[in-house]
Design a protein around this motif. Structure first.
Motif, short mmCIF file in Angstrom:
data_model
loop_
_atom_site.label_atom_id
_atom_site.label_comp_id
_atom_site.label_asym_id
_atom_site.label_seq_id
_atom_site.Cartn_x
_atom_site.Cartn_y
_atom_site.Cartn_z
N GLU A 177 12.59 -7.17 1.76
CA GLU A 177 12.70 -6.59 2.93
C GLU A 177 11.92 -7.70 4.06
OE1 GLU A 177 12.34 -4.32 6.24
OE2 GLU A 177 13.30 -3.75 4.33
N CYS A 178 10.84 -8.44 3.35
CA CYS A 178 10.48 -9.78 4.36
C CYS A 178 11.27 -10.80 4.24
CB CYS A 178 9.01 -9.99 3.81
SG CYS A 178 7.97 -8.52 3.92
N ASN A 179 12.14 -10.95 3.52
CA ASN A 179 13.17 -11.91 3.46
C ASN A 179 12.31 -13.30 2.99
OD1 ASN A 179 15.54 -13.68 3.42
ND2 ASN A 179 15.06 -14.04 5.67
N ILE A 180 11.52 -13.20 1.79
CA ILE A 180 10.85 -14.23 1.16
C ILE A 180 10.97 -13.98 -0.36
CG2 ILE A 180 9.10 -14.40 3.11
CD1 ILE A 180 7.01 -12.71 1.32
N SER A 181 10.31 -14.86 -0.98
CA SER A 181 10.65 -15.00 -2.51
C SER A 181 9.42 -13.86 -3.04
CB SER A 181 10.33 -16.26 -3.10
OG SER A 181 9.06 -16.81 -3.08
N ALA A 182 9.64 -13.48 -4.11
CA ALA A 182 8.72 -12.45 -4.97
C ALA A 182 7.49 -13.37 -5.31
CB ALA A 182 9.32 -11.87 -6.28
N GLU A 183 7.83 -14.50 -5.61
CA GLU A 183 6.59 -15.29 -6.00
C GLU A 183 5.53 -15.54 -4.68
OE1 GLU A 183 9.71 -16.32 -6.46
OE2 GLU A 183 9.59 -16.10 -8.75
N LYS A 184 6.20 -15.81 -3.55
CA LYS A 184 5.39 -15.72 -2.24
C LYS A 184 4.85 -14.37 -1.99
CE LYS A 184 4.27 -17.77 1.57
NZ LYS A 184 3.22 -18.84 1.52
N VAL A 185 5.56 -13.30 -2.33
CA VAL A 185 4.69 -12.11 -2.34
C VAL A 185 3.41 -11.79 -3.25
CG1 VAL A 185 4.89 -9.26 -2.59
CG2 VAL A 185 6.83 -10.62 -1.79
N HIS A 186 3.64 -12.24 -4.31
CA HIS A 186 2.43 -12.31 -5.32
C HIS A 186 1.43 -13.48 -5.00
CE1 HIS A 186 4.01 -9.78 -8.45
NE2 HIS A 186 5.32 -10.59 -8.41
N GLU A 187 1.59 -14.44 -4.21
CA GLU A 187 0.77 -15.14 -3.77
C GLU A 187 0.07 -14.67 -2.48
OE1 GLU A 187 0.48 -19.49 -1.50
OE2 GLU A 187 2.69 -18.94 -2.35
N ILE A 188 0.63 -14.11 -1.80
CA ILE A 188 -0.07 -13.27 -0.54
C ILE A 188 -1.04 -12.18 -1.15
CG2 ILE A 188 0.40 -11.82 1.41
CD1 ILE A 188 2.64 -13.43 2.04
N LEU A 189 -0.56 -11.29 -1.95
CA LEU A 189 -1.21 -10.10 -2.85
C LEU A 189 -2.46 -10.77 -3.52
CD1 LEU A 189 1.61 -7.69 -3.55
CD2 LEU A 189 0.17 -7.64 -1.61
N SER A 246 0.73 -1.04 0.07
CA SER A 246 0.01 0.02 0.11
C SER A 246 0.85 1.26 -0.11
CB SER A 246 -0.89 0.03 1.06
OG SER A 246 -0.15 0.03 2.28
N GLN A 247 2.03 1.24 0.31
CA GLN A 247 2.95 2.26 0.37
C GLN A 247 3.72 2.54 -0.94
OE1 GLN A 247 5.59 1.72 3.84
NE2 GLN A 247 4.04 2.24 5.17
N GLY A 248 3.28 1.54 -1.87
CA GLY A 248 3.89 1.61 -3.13
C GLY A 248 5.32 0.94 -3.47
N PHE A 249 5.72 -0.11 -2.71
CA PHE A 249 6.82 -0.88 -2.99
C PHE A 249 6.63 -1.76 -3.96
CE2 PHE A 249 7.63 0.97 1.10
CZ PHE A 249 9.07 1.24 1.10
N SER A 250 7.69 -2.23 -4.87
CA SER A 250 7.35 -3.30 -5.73
C SER A 250 7.46 -4.85 -5.04
CB SER A 250 8.50 -3.21 -6.91
OG SER A 250 9.80 -3.49 -6.23
N ALA A 251 7.18 -5.87 -5.67
CA ALA A 251 7.18 -7.16 -5.09
C ALA A 251 8.62 -7.46 -4.63
CB ALA A 251 6.50 -8.06 -6.22
N GLU A 252 9.62 -7.23 -5.68
CA GLU A 252 10.84 -7.45 -5.47
C GLU A 252 11.40 -6.72 -4.12
OE1 GLU A 252 9.64 -6.30 -8.45
OE2 GLU A 252 9.59 -8.52 -9.25
N GLU A 253 10.95 -5.48 -4.05
CA GLU A 253 11.38 -4.80 -2.73
C GLU A 253 10.89 -5.30 -1.56
OE1 GLU A 253 12.14 -0.17 -4.44
OE2 GLU A 253 10.04 -0.84 -4.23
N ILE A 254 9.67 -5.66 -1.66
CA ILE A 254 8.77 -6.26 -0.55
C ILE A 254 9.32 -7.70 -0.07
CG2 ILE A 254 6.55 -7.45 0.23
CD1 ILE A 254 5.27 -5.22 -1.59
N ALA A 255 9.79 -8.43 -1.38
CA ALA A 255 10.49 -9.89 -1.05
C ALA A 255 11.85 -9.55 -0.23
CB ALA A 255 10.65 -10.50 -2.29
#
Length: 299
Positions: free
Chosen positions: A287-299, A276-285
């Motif tokens: 920061e959260c120490n997870i894969s970008a695929e996991k980020v997309h799965e959660i979103l 919601s703060q505008g971070f990309s999936a890669e940046e979120i991944a």
């Protein structure tokens, strides 16, 4: 049915309206006044206002050496007569990476002083002032603190040319004795109605000028539109964050079995908050120490 002068379609009567300084549009407007700026800068520097010479407002956009460099936009940037620069930031809502943001702004402001071929001795003191309407340090009751680089072993200050000041408005209470002028200014910034501002205006001539400037800003139709637009944006942001938190809990409960229920909820909440703060999936991944695929799965 007659319409009274008190309200019109639920809108606050013009003469009763007063802006709140915690709105960064209002805060920046106050600091455009040289008398108000002088009084607050003196409080930040812990000197008498008479020791403050002419202050100058500087452009708030930080320089970028390359097109893909991070863009930094400051709330208020002031240069003192002796070259000291003060960046003042009003932050109403909790920001996950506020510490990193403050350090980024302070470092950029410090380094921008030098041009090609300049000597390092030209570097002047830079201060970043965070005025926070949330609690950053929950472990104590100190509402105002100053931070420098220090030697871990001796606790001696390494250098005074870079300084952070953090003002936590939520920690203010009527029992805190104003031993320093900065407390008076914090109470003014934390005011919620005309009566509180009028009371603070009697403290000294600079806060008196701040109240007069606040009234002029509040009566300016253009400034009021900017203020209300910013206020709406903050409310929309809060709604968005609340929704993200709720969705994060729901998704976290769903995925919690895999990684532990509590951690799953926390992870999902963090992912939605960053998104919601505008971070990309890669940046979120990252920061959260997870894969970008996991980020997309959660979103």
């Amino acid at each position: 049915m007659s319409i009274t002068n008190n309200t019109l379609n639920g809108t606050q009567r013009q003469e009763d309206f007063i802006m709140l300084p915690t709105n960064d549009v209002c805060f920046a407007g106050l600091m455009e006044n040289p008398i108000v700026r002088k009084g607050f800068c003196a409080a930040v520097m812990r000197v008498h206002p008479d020791e403050i010479g002419k202050t100058e407002l500087l452009p708030t956009h930080l320089q970028r050496e390359n097109a893909d460099d991070k863009l930094g936009i400051l709330d208020v940037r002031v240069r003192m007569k002796n070259g000291t620069q003060i960046n003042m930031e009003m932050q109403v809502k909790y920001f996950d990476f506020w510490d990193e943001r403050a350090l980024f702004y302070l470092s950029k402001m410090f380094s921008e002083q030098l041009k090609h071929g300049d000597s390092y001795e030209k570097l002047q003191k830079c201060i970043h002032v965070s005025i926070l309407d949330f609690i950053r340090f929950p472990g104590d009751e100190n509402c105002y603190r100053t931070i420098h680089f220090r030697d871990d072993a001796t606790n001696e200050i390494y250098n005074r040319k870079m300084e952070l000041q953090i003002l936590e408005l939520k920690k203010l209470s009527k029992t805190i004795l104003p031993k320093e002028d900065i407390i008076h200014w914090m109470r003014f910034f934390n005011g919620k109605n005309k009566e509180e501002f009028e009371h603070m205006a009697q403290t000294n001539e600079y806060l008196g000028e701040a109240y007069e400037a606040l009234q002029r800003l509040s009566a300016d139709d253009k400034k009021r539109l900017e203020y209300e637009a910013r206020d709406k944006a903050l409310k929309d942001y809060n709604t968005q964050m609340s929704s993200a938190e709720k969705r994060g809990i729901e998704i976290g409960e769903k995925h919690g079995i895999e990684i532990g229920e509590k951690r799953g909820i926390q992870l999902a909440c963090k992912v939605f908050r960053l998104h919601s703060q505008g971070f990309s999936a890669e940046e979120i991944a990252a920061e959260c120490n997870i894969s970008a695929e996991k980020v997309h799965e959660i979103l």
